[in-house]
Design a protein around this motif. Sequence first.
Motif, PDB file in Angstrom:
ATOM      1  N   ARG A   1       0.728  -1.102  -0.056  1.00 56.69           N
ATOM      2  CA  ARG A   1       0.026   0.073   0.038  1.00 56.69           C
ATOM      3  C   ARG A   1       0.670   1.127   0.123  1.00 56.69           C
ATOM      4  NH1 ARG A   1      -1.182   3.945   3.199  1.00 56.69           N
ATOM      5  NH2 ARG A   1       0.082   3.157   4.786  1.00 56.69           N
ATOM      6  N   ARG A   2       1.934   1.368   0.977  1.00 56.59           N
ATOM      7  CA  ARG A   2       2.593   2.570   0.838  1.00 56.59           C
ATOM      8  C   ARG A   2       3.478   2.638  -0.445  1.00 56.59           C
ATOM      9  NH1 ARG A   2       5.356   1.709   7.103  1.00 56.59           N
ATOM     10  NH2 ARG A   2       3.258   1.891   8.107  1.00 56.59           N
ATOM     11  N   LEU A   3       3.958   1.353  -1.279  1.00 58.43           N
ATOM     12  CA  LEU A   3       4.630   1.654  -2.430  1.00 58.43           C
ATOM     13  C   LEU A   3       3.596   2.149  -3.238  1.00 58.43           C
ATOM     14  CD1 LEU A   3       6.839   1.108  -4.324  1.00 58.43           C
ATOM     15  CD2 LEU A   3       5.975  -1.161  -4.663  1.00 58.43           C
ATOM     16  N   MET A   4       2.552   1.922  -3.523  1.00 54.73           N
ATOM     17  CA  MET A   4       1.360   2.452  -4.381  1.00 54.73           C
ATOM     18  C   MET A   4       1.080   3.851  -4.109  1.00 54.73           C
ATOM     19  SD  MET A   4      -1.016  -0.829  -4.128  1.00 54.73           S
ATOM     20  CE  MET A   4      -2.731  -0.116  -4.733  1.00 54.73           C
ATOM     21  N   LEU A   5       1.123   4.344  -3.048  1.00 55.95           N
ATOM     22  CA  LEU A   5       0.941   5.696  -2.548  1.00 55.95           C
ATOM     23  C   LEU A   5       1.829   6.488  -2.864  1.00 55.95           C
ATOM     24  CD1 LEU A   5      -0.669   7.793  -1.036  1.00 55.95           C
ATOM     25  CD2 LEU A   5       0.506   7.146   1.200  1.00 55.95           C
ATOM     26  N   VAL A   6       3.172   6.326  -2.474  1.00 58.04           N
ATOM     27  CA  VAL A   6       4.389   6.859  -3.087  1.00 58.04           C
ATOM     28  C   VAL A   6       4.521   7.208  -4.642  1.00 58.04           C
ATOM     29  CG1 VAL A   6       6.942   7.019  -3.338  1.00 58.04           C
ATOM     30  CG2 VAL A   6       5.668   6.281  -1.064  1.00 58.04           C
ATOM     31  N   VAL A   7       4.131   5.875  -5.370  1.00 62.04           N
ATOM     32  CA  VAL A   7       4.198   5.944  -6.893  1.00 62.04           C
ATOM     33  C   VAL A   7       3.165   6.716  -7.226  1.00 62.04           C
ATOM     34  CG1 VAL A   7       3.765   4.553  -8.955  1.00 62.04           C
ATOM     35  CG2 VAL A   7       5.177   3.685  -7.052  1.00 62.04           C
ATOM     36  N   THR A   8       1.871   6.814  -6.854  1.00 67.73           N
ATOM     37  CA  THR A   8       0.723   7.541  -7.441  1.00 67.73           C
ATOM     38  C   THR A   8       1.066   9.046  -7.258  1.00 67.73           C
ATOM     39  OG1 THR A   8      -0.830   5.823  -6.539  1.00 67.73           O
ATOM     40  CG2 THR A   8      -1.923   8.279  -6.686  1.00 67.73           C
TER      41      THR A   8
ATOM     42  N   ALA B   1      -5.517  15.512 -11.099  1.00 71.49           N
ATOM     43  CA  ALA B   1      -6.486  15.501  -9.959  1.00 71.49           C
ATOM     44  C   ALA B   1      -6.988  14.091  -9.555  1.00 71.49           C
ATOM     45  CB  ALA B   1      -7.859  16.170 -10.519  1.00 71.49           C
ATOM     46  N   SER B   2      -6.892  13.144 -10.660  1.00 71.97           N
ATOM     47  CA  SER B   2      -7.220  11.735 -10.512  1.00 71.97           C
ATOM     48  C   SER B   2      -6.145  11.079  -9.668  1.00 71.97           C
ATOM     49  CB  SER B   2      -7.350  11.199 -11.876  1.00 71.97           C
ATOM     50  OG  SER B   2      -6.143  10.872 -12.515  1.00 71.97           O
ATOM     51  N   PHE B   3      -5.208  11.405  -9.889  1.00 71.47           N
ATOM     52  CA  PHE B   3      -3.871  10.837  -9.044  1.00 71.47           C
ATOM     53  C   PHE B   3      -3.712  11.280  -7.377  1.00 71.47           C
ATOM     54  CE2 PHE B   3      -1.460  10.017 -13.050  1.00 71.47           C
ATOM     55  CZ  PHE B   3      -1.535   8.749 -13.218  1.00 71.47           C
ATOM     56  N   VAL B   4      -4.078  12.760  -7.369  1.00 71.58           N
ATOM     57  CA  VAL B   4      -4.221  13.476  -6.118  1.00 71.58           C
ATOM     58  C   VAL B   4      -5.424  12.726  -5.278  1.00 71.58           C
ATOM     59  CG1 VAL B   4      -4.841  15.333  -4.603  1.00 71.58           C
ATOM     60  CG2 VAL B   4      -3.188  15.331  -6.550  1.00 71.58           C
ATOM     61  N   LEU B   5      -6.810  12.333  -5.928  1.00 72.53           N
ATOM     62  CA  LEU B   5      -7.926  11.589  -5.263  1.00 72.53           C
ATOM     63  C   LEU B   5      -7.203  10.107  -4.709  1.00 72.53           C
ATOM     64  CD1 LEU B   5     -10.366  11.737  -4.199  1.00 72.53           C
ATOM     65  CD2 LEU B   5     -11.560  11.459  -6.433  1.00 72.53           C
ATOM     66  N   ALA B   6      -6.824   9.488  -5.750  1.00 76.12           N
ATOM     67  CA  ALA B   6      -6.210   8.039  -5.504  1.00 76.12           C
ATOM     68  C   ALA B   6      -5.594   7.902  -4.494  1.00 76.12           C
ATOM     69  CB  ALA B   6      -5.657   7.641  -7.017  1.00 76.12           C
ATOM     70  N   ALA B   7      -4.555   8.830  -4.400  1.00 78.19           N
ATOM     71  CA  ALA B   7      -3.324   8.932  -3.135  1.00 78.19           C
ATOM     72  C   ALA B   7      -4.065   9.047  -1.891  1.00 78.19           C
ATOM     73  CB  ALA B   7      -2.478   9.954  -3.422  1.00 78.19           C
ATOM     74  N   ALA B   8      -5.030  10.052  -1.983  1.00 76.11           N
ATOM     75  CA  ALA B   8      -5.803  10.274  -0.529  1.00 76.11           C
ATOM     76  C   ALA B   8      -6.623   8.752  -0.160  1.00 76.11           C
ATOM     77  CB  ALA B   8      -7.108  11.285  -0.725  1.00 76.11           C
ATOM     78  N   LEU B   9      -7.140   8.122  -1.120  1.00 73.45           N
ATOM     79  CA  LEU B   9      -7.748   6.841  -0.705  1.00 73.45           C
ATOM     80  C   LEU B   9      -6.777   5.866  -0.218  1.00 73.45           C
ATOM     81  CD1 LEU B   9     -10.305   6.574  -3.787  1.00 73.45           C
ATOM     82  CD2 LEU B   9     -10.714   6.837  -1.348  1.00 73.45           C
ATOM     83  N   LEU B  10      -5.660   5.995  -0.335  1.00 72.63           N
ATOM     84  CA  LEU B  10      -4.699   5.101  -0.189  1.00 72.63           C
ATOM     85  C   LEU B  10      -4.084   5.324   0.905  1.00 72.63           C
ATOM     86  CD1 LEU B  10      -2.805   4.380  -3.673  1.00 72.63           C
ATOM     87  CD2 LEU B  10      -4.336   2.748  -2.292  1.00 72.63           C
ATOM     88  N   THR B  11      -4.050   6.681   1.771  1.00 72.81           N
ATOM     89  CA  THR B  11      -3.421   6.852   2.895  1.00 72.81           C
ATOM     90  C   THR B  11      -3.917   5.984   4.029  1.00 72.81           C
ATOM     91  OG1 THR B  11      -5.050   8.545   3.503  1.00 72.81           O
ATOM     92  CG2 THR B  11      -3.092   9.278   2.153  1.00 72.81           C
ATOM     93  N   ARG B  12      -5.172   5.466   4.189  1.00 78.44           N
ATOM     94  CA  ARG B  12      -5.500   4.631   5.273  1.00 78.44           C
ATOM     95  C   ARG B  12      -4.920   3.504   5.224  1.00 78.44           C
ATOM     96  NH1 ARG B  12     -11.725   3.802   6.786  1.00 78.44           N
ATOM     97  NH2 ARG B  12     -11.480   2.603   8.676  1.00 78.44           N
TER      98      ARG B  12
END
Length: 412
Positions: free
Chosen positions: A73-80, A169-180
Amino acid sequence: MTGPLGVPAFRRLLLAAFVSEIGDWVLLVALPVYVYQRTGSVGSTATTFVVALLPSLALSPLAGVLADRWDRRRLMLVVTLAQAVALLPLLTGDLVLVNVVMAVQAALASLFEPARNALLPEVVGREQVAAANGLAGLTANLARLIGASLGGLVLAWGGLPGVLWVDVASFVLAAALLTRRFPVERGPSAATRHPWRAWLEGLRAIRGPLRGMVAVIGLVAVGQGLFVVLFVVFVTERLGGGEAEVGLLRGVQAVGGLVGGAAVGWLARRLSAWSLLGWSLVAFGAVAATAWNSVHLTTVFAFYLGVFALCGAPGVVAGAGTMSVLQLHTPDTVRGRVLATFLSLYDAFQALGMVLAGVLAAPLGLTALLNAQAALYLGAGLLVLLGVGVVGSNDLDGNSTSVVRGNRAYDP
């Protein structure tokens, strides 16, 4: 709520992928149109896509090792977040920077995809993998329907900067969903040795039925490479379309994809693995051949909307099943590396198809190459139906597995 949607972590993973893929499709549709409009060259359009694939091929070993070693999950968040920042050079409109951005985006995506797909079985449990991949295919096609349809329109109305900000905008929103945090998160594990040796260890896990998938994916990927380059030419030159028509025809394939994604679970319970894959590829190739050759009879745009919508159903069935077998035939400790290897294999053969499209478009003609694309899908399906691979193979737990590339639908 039952099934994979009853798992909160899966819902967040699904939604994050959905919004990110909307932006991806806006970019994927808009950039080739932009390049073709600026250059008028099929070769330049092909070069844009080939350049984008090379970094992902080079990073494949690292991507798989990272997906098995780090928290996914953290890897996905950083990449996004990195993907959002990497889009900013598009503000210049420079064609060289367009190629650079495409390359960087592809490289980052090659880090994201193995982590996401390796994480899914942990999130939903092995018994729900096929259903979860079906839902992922469904939402991916809904994102495609929205994003691809928007791509041409956004480019026409807002230019390249408009396309950029939609994707950011799509990447920022996706990153917000991956923070949890996800309940299945873990610390560094698996590939603790040298990355190159760890990747080779993952290669050794490709055995049994996965060997047969190498040939099938190779044929399909070459066909996809031909399509990516030639589709814009087909719509603009044969159908007389523009930006909006290119985006709409790419996006409408998701209509059938929604149906196919919803039906994956039902089909997997009633058909054998290889039958499901083989017949879906044969059907896909037949619909593609219909699309390319009907131009001799009609260029009515509504007809092509229907044909391209139809092809989405077998495409998403094949895509969801392929990912399911790759996930279920590999243990969690090497899953990221196996998935990264198959993704790089797909990209390599897709790059070959793109090069062939750019080199052979003039001497052979558009129609011949598009028919070759359809024939590659038909050939892959026939290979499966004639017994390539291990028919009736079992997954790691001894359960019958559906063998049908990733959650993204195949293109015609």
